[in-house]
Design a protein around this motif. Structure first.
Motif, PDB file in Angstrom:
ATOM      1  N   UNK A   1      -7.326 -10.669  -6.430  1.00 37.13           N
ATOM      2  CA  UNK A   1      -6.154  -9.932  -6.039  1.00 37.13           C
ATOM      3  C   UNK A   1      -6.778  -8.584  -5.857  1.00 37.13           C
ATOM      4  N   UNK A   2      -5.787  -7.572  -5.106  1.00 41.94           N
ATOM      5  CA  UNK A   2      -6.114  -6.247  -5.064  1.00 41.94           C
ATOM      6  C   UNK A   2      -4.800  -5.514  -5.455  1.00 41.94           C
ATOM      7  N   UNK A   3      -4.528  -5.483  -6.440  1.00 34.30           N
ATOM      8  CA  UNK A   3      -3.190  -4.793  -7.012  1.00 34.30           C
ATOM      9  C   UNK A   3      -3.261  -3.289  -6.815  1.00 34.30           C
ATOM     10  N   UNK A   4      -4.365  -2.406  -6.585  1.00 31.01           N
ATOM     11  CA  UNK A   4      -4.290  -0.941  -6.355  1.00 31.01           C
ATOM     12  C   UNK A   4      -4.071  -0.495  -7.379  1.00 31.01           C
ATOM     13  N   UNK A   5      -4.183  -0.926  -8.583  1.00 30.82           N
ATOM     14  CA  UNK A   5      -4.137  -0.279  -9.995  1.00 30.82           C
ATOM     15  C   UNK A   5      -5.195   0.879 -10.202  1.00 30.82           C
TER      16      UNK A   5
ATOM     17  N   UNK B   1       0.740  -1.245   0.047  1.00 37.48           N
ATOM     18  CA  UNK B   1       0.036   0.218  -0.019  1.00 37.48           C
ATOM     19  C   UNK B   1       1.018   1.065  -0.237  1.00 37.48           C
ATOM     20  N   UNK B   2       1.902   1.280   0.885  1.00 34.64           N
ATOM     21  CA  UNK B   2       2.709   2.459   0.981  1.00 34.64           C
ATOM     22  C   UNK B   2       3.342   2.694  -0.171  1.00 34.64           C
ATOM     23  N   UNK B   3       3.987   1.516  -0.767  1.00 38.47           N
ATOM     24  CA  UNK B   3       4.950   2.045  -2.041  1.00 38.47           C
ATOM     25  C   UNK B   3       4.007   2.390  -3.195  1.00 38.47           C
ATOM     26  N   UNK B   4       2.848   1.748  -3.479  1.00 36.25           N
ATOM     27  CA  UNK B   4       1.957   2.218  -4.323  1.00 36.25           C
ATOM     28  C   UNK B   4       1.492   3.826  -4.141  1.00 36.25           C
TER      29      UNK B   4
ATOM     30  N   UNK C   1       2.910  -5.215  -8.438  1.00 31.97           N
ATOM     31  CA  UNK C   1       1.740  -4.277  -8.507  1.00 31.97           C
ATOM     32  C   UNK C   1       2.405  -3.302  -8.809  1.00 31.97           C
ATOM     33  N   UNK C   2       3.711  -2.792  -8.616  1.00 32.60           N
ATOM     34  CA  UNK C   2       4.200  -1.523  -9.209  1.00 32.60           C
ATOM     35  C   UNK C   2       4.073  -1.535 -10.674  1.00 32.60           C
ATOM     36  N   UNK C   3       4.546  -2.793 -11.324  1.00 33.08           N
ATOM     37  CA  UNK C   3       4.496  -3.046 -12.637  1.00 33.08           C
ATOM     38  C   UNK C   3       3.062  -2.588 -13.271  1.00 33.08           C
TER      39      UNK C   3
END
Lengths: 224, 280
Positions: free
Chosen positions: B150-154, A52-55, B45-47
């Motif tokens: 999933x919960x990628x936060x994208x 969460x933090x890094x996103x 997730x960052x990708x």
């Protein structure tokens, strides 16, 4: 890319370099992980908090003003995410149980066994780690975060204050009071019996035994 | 130990050195490095994030992104109703083709009785366990359950769909048709709920949603559901196999449905659909 400073990597990320942020995070992931793990006391919560933090940091990169080190900024976001998860979890606090430390279980991931050559050391250290994590979990979250940063991760009071966004006096007070509680709570480790009885989970997960007044800030940012 | 020392926070004195015993105990329990699977998940997730754009978040609003408010997708629907998105090439063997936005879902609306699901596993189950400690796993006998959630936060963006699906597929290991086939052949395993609310938060709401989306039998079981945002709205991205390839050397077409997080009838009516082709 590897020779770029943290600030340069962050700037590259803001300029559209798709690899820069990952490169930046890769440099500091272990320390960020350690802080999240110690603060949350749970690998699953820690991994969610770090993600969460890094996103969030990825998206908010242009909000970094350069007033502190990039690592301080990243740590601040990770600590806040960890504390936020602890607050949300407060309604049903996790009480660490020794028997939860299965071989591949999440609790077992609280210690770096690879750093210990002797397997007996690993076992004893794992037990110690569980005791420490259990004791940490009984601290107030703000005290826990200060202890984790200053006493476990080696940050200076000044650095911890920047990460926690509070006066240095508050960090010192939180460390001071947290240490006192830990010393009392971990006193039995001074002469550990070889066949120590298994501790039950009847202790309170979060217990402020300082009579309530300890929560209030002191005159110079310290906490009474 | 140090109980008899005045609080340095109030006296202004330096923080005393850590008690040697405490220091020894702390030193005896070093924290481990970040586990590889955690890093893999975070890296994925960052990708999956869209390229950084300064205008994406104005200062002071960034903190709200983790819990983007539920918004009606209808406003987006009209402007995209007849838009044909460009042909896009994805990463890691995933080829994204025809991406026509189709507002309406499949015909089936009501869930019907199907065989129970459960057991088995998925090749990326580690990644799929978004919140395994949060609540009991979901399972249902009312509708096919997704193979993973999933919960990628994208923050998916309509202008960048469907190319944003490629990183999602890569994150969960669906990088080629064989991987899709492997997951399809496996029985859907119990999945952990994700999100603090919406249709992925309980077995019942998930089953209802799958039914509304016309997924009424085990063969319809979606590959995955990603709780994320779409143009700032809280949504679920449901990925399922559109057609099973005739041979292993053929590409496989996936349906990608973006539906509002509540998966209400209105959400389903305004859901958006894309197609992605995964290369063999």
């Amino acid at each position: 890319m590897s020779s770029a400073t943290d600030a340069e990597l962050l700037a590259s990320h803001c300029s559209g370099d798709p690899q820069a942020f990952t490169e930046l995070v890769k440099r500091h992931r272990d320390r960020l992980w350690a802080v999240a793990l110690r603060t949350t006391g749970d690998p699953e919560e820690a991994s969610d908090a770090v993600q969460d933090a890094l996103i969030s940091a990825y998206r908010r990169a242009d909000q970094f003003r350069g007033e502190s080190a990039v690592t301080t900024w990243l740590h601040r976001i990770v600590v806040n995410a960890s504390l936020d998860r602890m607050r949300r979890r407060a309604v049903r606090p996790w009480v660490p149980l020794p028997q939860e430390s299965g071989e591949d279980g999440s609790r077992a991931a609280l210690i770096d066994d690879s750093a210990l050559a002797d397997p007996r050391d690993a076992i004893e250290s794992r037990e110690t780690a569980m005791e420490i994590q259990s004791a940490l979990s009984e601290l107030r979250p703000d005290q826990r975060a200060a202890i984790v940063l200053v006493d476990l991760e080696g940050y200076s009071v000044e650095e911890a204050a920047r990460i926690l966004e509070c006066p240095e006096g508050t960090v010192k007070s939180r460390c001071f009071r947290g240490r006192a509680k830990l010393a009392q709570r971990l006193g039995h480790l001074r002469n550990p019996p070889r066949e120590a009885p298994v501790r039950t989970q009847d202790h309170e997960a979060v217990k402020d035994d300082s009579g309530g007044s300890a929560d209030r800030p002191g005159p110079d940012g310290g906490e009474q | 130990m140090s109980e008899d020392i005045s609080d340095p926070g109030t006296t202004g004195a330096p923080l005393p050195p850590l008690d040697p015993e405490l220091a020894a105990w702390f030193a005896a329990a070093p924290a481990p490095p970040m586990p590889p699977q955690v890093w893999q998940r975070i890296e994925g997730a960052l990708a999956a994030q869209p390229p950084f754009t300064p205008s994406a978040e104005a200062p002071g609003t960034a903190a709200a992104t983790a819990a983007a408010p539920v918004a009606d997708l209808a406003a987006h629907r009209e402007k995209r109703r007849s838009r044909v998105l460009p042909v896009l090439a994805g990463a890691a063997g995933v080829v994204l083709v025809g991406a026509v936005v189709i507002p309406a879902m499949r015909a089936g609306n009501a869930p019907t009785d199907v065989a129970p699901v459960g057991g088995g596993g998925s090749p990326a189950s580690v990644v799929a366990e978004a919140n395994p400690a949060e609540a009991p796993a979901l399972s249902s006998t009312a509708a096919p359950m997704p193979h993973m959630m999933v919960s990628t936060g994208t923050d998916y963006a309509s202008a960048q769909m469907p190319d944003q699906v490629a990183p999602l597929l890569a994150t969960v290991g669906l990088t080629d048709a064989a991987a899709v086939a492997t997951m399809t052949r496996s029985l859907p395993t119990d999945v952990a709920p994700v999100g603090d609310g919406g249709f992925t938060a309980s077995a019942e709401s998930l089953a209802d949603c799958m039914g509304r989306l016309g997924m009424v039998s085990d063969g319809d079981a979606p590959l995955l559901v990603d709780r994320a945002t779409y143009d700032g709205s809280d949504v679920g991205v449901v990925v399922s196999v559109e057609s099973t390839p005739a041979s292993p050397s053929d590409p496989v077409v996936l349906d990608v449905v973006v539906v509002g997080s509540e998966c209400s009838e209105a959400d389903v009516a305004s859901a958006e659909r894309f197609q992605v082709t995964v290369a063999p």
